[in-house]
Design an enzyme around this catalytic site. Sequence first.
Site, PDB file in Angstrom:
ATOM      1  N   LEU A 188      63.758  65.560  66.143  1.00  0.00           N
ATOM      2  CA  LEU A 188      63.404  64.138  66.081  1.00  0.00           C
ATOM      3  C   LEU A 188      62.409  63.830  64.961  1.00  0.00           C
ATOM      4  CD1 LEU A 188      63.183  63.547  69.915  1.00  0.00           C
ATOM      5  CD2 LEU A 188      65.170  63.457  68.430  1.00  0.00           C
ATOM      6  N   CYS A 189      62.255  64.745  64.046  1.00  0.00           N
ATOM      7  CA  CYS A 189      61.314  64.599  62.941  1.00  0.00           C
ATOM      8  C   CYS A 189      61.979  63.840  61.790  1.00  0.00           C
ATOM      9  CB  CYS A 189      60.909  66.004  62.496  1.00  0.00           C
ATOM     10  SG  CYS A 189      59.606  66.065  61.283  1.00  0.00           S
ATOM     11  N   HIS A 190      61.230  62.917  61.190  1.00  0.00           N
ATOM     12  CA  HIS A 190      61.755  62.160  60.058  1.00  0.00           C
ATOM     13  C   HIS A 190      61.676  62.981  58.777  1.00  0.00           C
ATOM     14  CE1 HIS A 190      60.767  58.967  62.940  1.00  0.00           C
ATOM     15  NE2 HIS A 190      61.711  58.271  62.342  1.00  0.00           N
ATOM     16  N   MET A 246      53.967  67.890  60.602  1.00  0.00           N
ATOM     17  CA  MET A 246      54.984  68.867  60.999  1.00  0.00           C
ATOM     18  C   MET A 246      55.380  69.747  59.817  1.00  0.00           C
ATOM     19  SD  MET A 246      55.067  68.413  64.145  1.00  0.00           S
ATOM     20  CE  MET A 246      56.050  69.897  64.326  1.00  0.00           C
ATOM     21  N   GLU A 247      55.365  69.157  58.609  1.00  0.00           N
ATOM     22  CA  GLU A 247      55.699  69.940  57.412  1.00  0.00           C
ATOM     23  C   GLU A 247      54.657  71.045  57.196  1.00  0.00           C
ATOM     24  OE1 GLU A 247      56.170  66.751  57.736  1.00  0.00           O
ATOM     25  OE2 GLU A 247      58.279  66.533  57.158  1.00  0.00           O
ATOM     26  N   ASP A 288      58.413  89.612  59.224  1.00  0.00           N
ATOM     27  CA  ASP A 288      59.658  90.258  58.816  1.00  0.00           C
ATOM     28  C   ASP A 288      59.413  91.397  57.829  1.00  0.00           C
ATOM     29  OD1 ASP A 288      62.567  90.471  58.430  1.00  0.00           O
ATOM     30  OD2 ASP A 288      62.193  89.612  56.460  1.00  0.00           O
TER      31      ASP A 288
END
Lengths: 170, 170, 170, 170, 170, 170
Positions: free
Chosen positions: F78-80, F116-117, F131
């Site tokens: 739901l992130c733009h 969020m980014e 990793d």
Amino acid sequence: MADPSTLTHPDPEGGVRMMDASQKSDSARTAVAAGRVHLGEEAFRRVREHDIEKGDVLTTAQIAGIMGAKQTDKLIPLCHDATINGVEVDFTFNEDEQAIDVRAFTKSFGVTGVEMEALTAVSVASLTIYDMCKSVTKDIRIGDVHLRAKTGGQSGNWKSKSEDTSPAES
Amino acid sequence: MADPSTLTHPDPEGGVRMMDASQKSDSARTAVAAGRVHLGEEAFRRVREHDIEKGDVLTTAQIAGIMGAKQTDKLIPLCHDATINGVEVDFTFNEDEQAIDVRAFTKSFGVTGVEMEALTAVSVASLTIYDMCKSVTKDIRIGDVHLRAKTGGQSGNWKSKSEDTSPAES
Amino acid sequence: MADPSTLTHPDPEGGVRMMDASQKSDSARTAVAAGRVHLGEEAFRRVREHDIEKGDVLTTAQIAGIMGAKQTDKLIPLCHDATINGVEVDFTFNEDEQAIDVRAFTKSFGVTGVEMEALTAVSVASLTIYDMCKSVTKDIRIGDVHLRAKTGGQSGNWKSKSEDTSPAES
Amino acid sequence: MADPSTLTHPDPEGGVRMMDASQKSDSARTAVAAGRVHLGEEAFRRVREHDIEKGDVLTTAQIAGIMGAKQTDKLIPLCHDATINGVEVDFTFNEDEQAIDVRAFTKSFGVTGVEMEALTAVSVASLTIYDMCKSVTKDIRIGDVHLRAKTGGQSGNWKSKSEDTSPAES
Amino acid sequence: MADPSTLTHPDPEGGVRMMDASQKSDSARTAVAAGRVHLGEEAFRRVREHDIEKGDVLTTAQIAGIMGAKQTDKLIPLCHDATINGVEVDFTFNEDEQAIDVRAFTKSFGVTGVEMEALTAVSVASLTIYDMCKSVTKDIRIGDVHLRAKTGGQSGNWKSKSEDTSPAES
Amino acid sequence: MADPSTLTHPDPEGGVRMMDASQKSDSARTAVAAGRVHLGEEAFRRVREHDIEKGDVLTTAQIAGIMGAKQTDKLIPLCHDATINGVEVDFTFNEDEQAIDVRAFTKSFGVTGVEMEALTAVSVASLTIYDMCKSVTKDIRIGDVHLRAKTGGQSGNWKSKSEDTSPAES
């Protein structure tokens, strides 16, 4: 928040950054890039005669180039996302060189240029030509991928000096 | 740079282009698209009763539709990247047809419309319903995917004539 | 490691899962899906006459469908990644319906089927036809997207009952 | 299901297909591709001296090339998804040409080759070098992208004839 | 750092490689990873009471985690593409910590493990919980993302020592 | 078009929506997020000494974090999509904790924030460190992923209270 300047970059030489583009001003921007796919006699003839088993080489390459341009910022690590207003990919049969000359034109309005989008379009279109012809010959070379011109942006307009004498243009 | 108009398109019929959108003006834009997934009796009942082994069908389809809308320009070759301001995907149980009616609403502000984003949201949500129900039956049909209305942009507002009498709305 | 069976699913109804496919056996698998894009008189005629401004509609839709098939597991949340061995997307002009009938064929070898890949190819090809014709008319409908047949896999071969009488085939 | 052979391809010349790879046999496959990025004096010197503002050019290009190889089948429309077992991207400073020679090695086991993956790795690595140096000069050319050798697969081993005398190899 | 001009690999310290996995043998592989999202009192309560404006937090996070697992090799530069046979993402409300415990289980058959896929599923699910709750509070912390166990592969089975006493398990 | 308010949400609790961001005003926005990767003695030492077989851990993680930030809206349902103007990812060796402290800074101009980014950049960079070190030890934990500060947007500036006393900063 700590002053960023006091943070230790563990490896100042190795550090990479996606430059801040926010000080740049919005402007209309265009770019034209070009490249050349050397096919050799048989593959060149068969592309021109629509005689490649996988199908229509140039339309496939054109669409791949356009779609590739839209993936540019996902492929090039430090490249910004430009909102592309238009992309065109064109081809010219270069009889002398038995090559296909690839040209891409990109257009946007915003803070970042679209040179990388045009160059990516040329590269992906060229790779697609390769892919479709590789059952005919593996002796295919993609050469001379370069920027021909750009307009707009902070650094203004620019035109490659070699364009006047480029065989692709004559 | 050579005059683009003198470039030979090797195949004028085969050429495709991502149209220049830069002359369009920024405006608020919305679109509503709809579709219908015909499930048949058993799958319809089981979706409604939350009795599908893979899990909650409609929430999964809703999220898939929203995420699909954000992939539109990567899926549709000549589609521009619209900056989506909002997406909604809704479902209605259509008892008469043993179908799920899918509706998507998209909103943006910019030079390009969001019709394709709404239609892609409906398609991906519908395919997700299919995927989750296909262990129950393979006789599932996705039908009537269409644009119901749009607002904003150069061509202004538009409304599908059939909406008034569409069974989905009665 | 805790016994998974003792973990509390906070919302057993809401839970979704990507089913374990590892007990299925490797086999050759194929699927055929179909759909129909109702264009109306003008758009139908112009697609057939190669008179759409954005370019060659069917080749673009064909490539979009093939590339869409390769994105299936990224679009459909609980769908497994199938290694696709081949994809074909075909079109038939349906004069009676002023529609384009879209057909996709997919082939793989592995533990999961390729039905969703075929259906996704049909959907993305259909959306691409829509996108290229939407400047002519917005009254376009994508209908009857369904699986026509599949072979291979645990559930064996399957054929849609309606195929014999489908107008697309007559 | 209708006999596919009776389906009308609306445009037999325009049709494209992702070839069926299922008759090919599994085998270990490798490919080596190469290319050259002509930077000119200043950019060449600055890359070598780690004096590019965006950061470490070659490590960024190396990673971009490896990640690009994994996107090959998403970029090249008719290319199959190969399960890549390993990718290496190397660079050599070519003093005479003020260029960086790019080399990519790819390895897989399966029914399809990894030539396109190696070529895509070279192209994306080269474009990344371009992107990081373009604030120094726009006169950068990516040339001679070609396959140097491949092993495995139906067509067996293959080596480019020009390799023996290529300056990159001496 | 070594003098770049003297080496085939221009920078042995800086070079990265996607390790060759082809010598590893095919085997069934599983992995379990876990993490914890500390929400604080209000957000914790509202997630549990389905009172978050954006919608159902845990189902959205579950789907995001599953889809994120399928993107692992596209996000982690040197990670191989594993063919995932199954993914599960579960949540437990941790009352004491006002946190949601996230657990992901992944399964595959092949030459490479699925630890990174399980860890990526946990991370993306956790970020999604964050995104949906950030209008309630920005004081959210994602902690303790780790591998709990893995089976299969060259290095055999492995279990985190801390699991016996982890509060998540008690 | 039917009044959306009359549409039946089949499951009001299960519904999710991508909030309408169009009423928010354009503004410059920044965000800083942080996290910590606990490596244990051996892996910590080997990262610092550039002695990890896969290659340069921190540069790879830096690039992965930057590229991950650009994928945020594709990962978080739901992130733009924010148009990112700049991303930086930094690392600090935390000797006391045998950990690497990861910090990401993001910048944009637009209607939606870039928190969020920044958090996604930290998560993907941390997973990449994992990793590259997992052949040394599997006892690696990613902890304390959180937002440290943000500026711009409707809710104005915000700073995490814990920053002053965070061990990462002392």
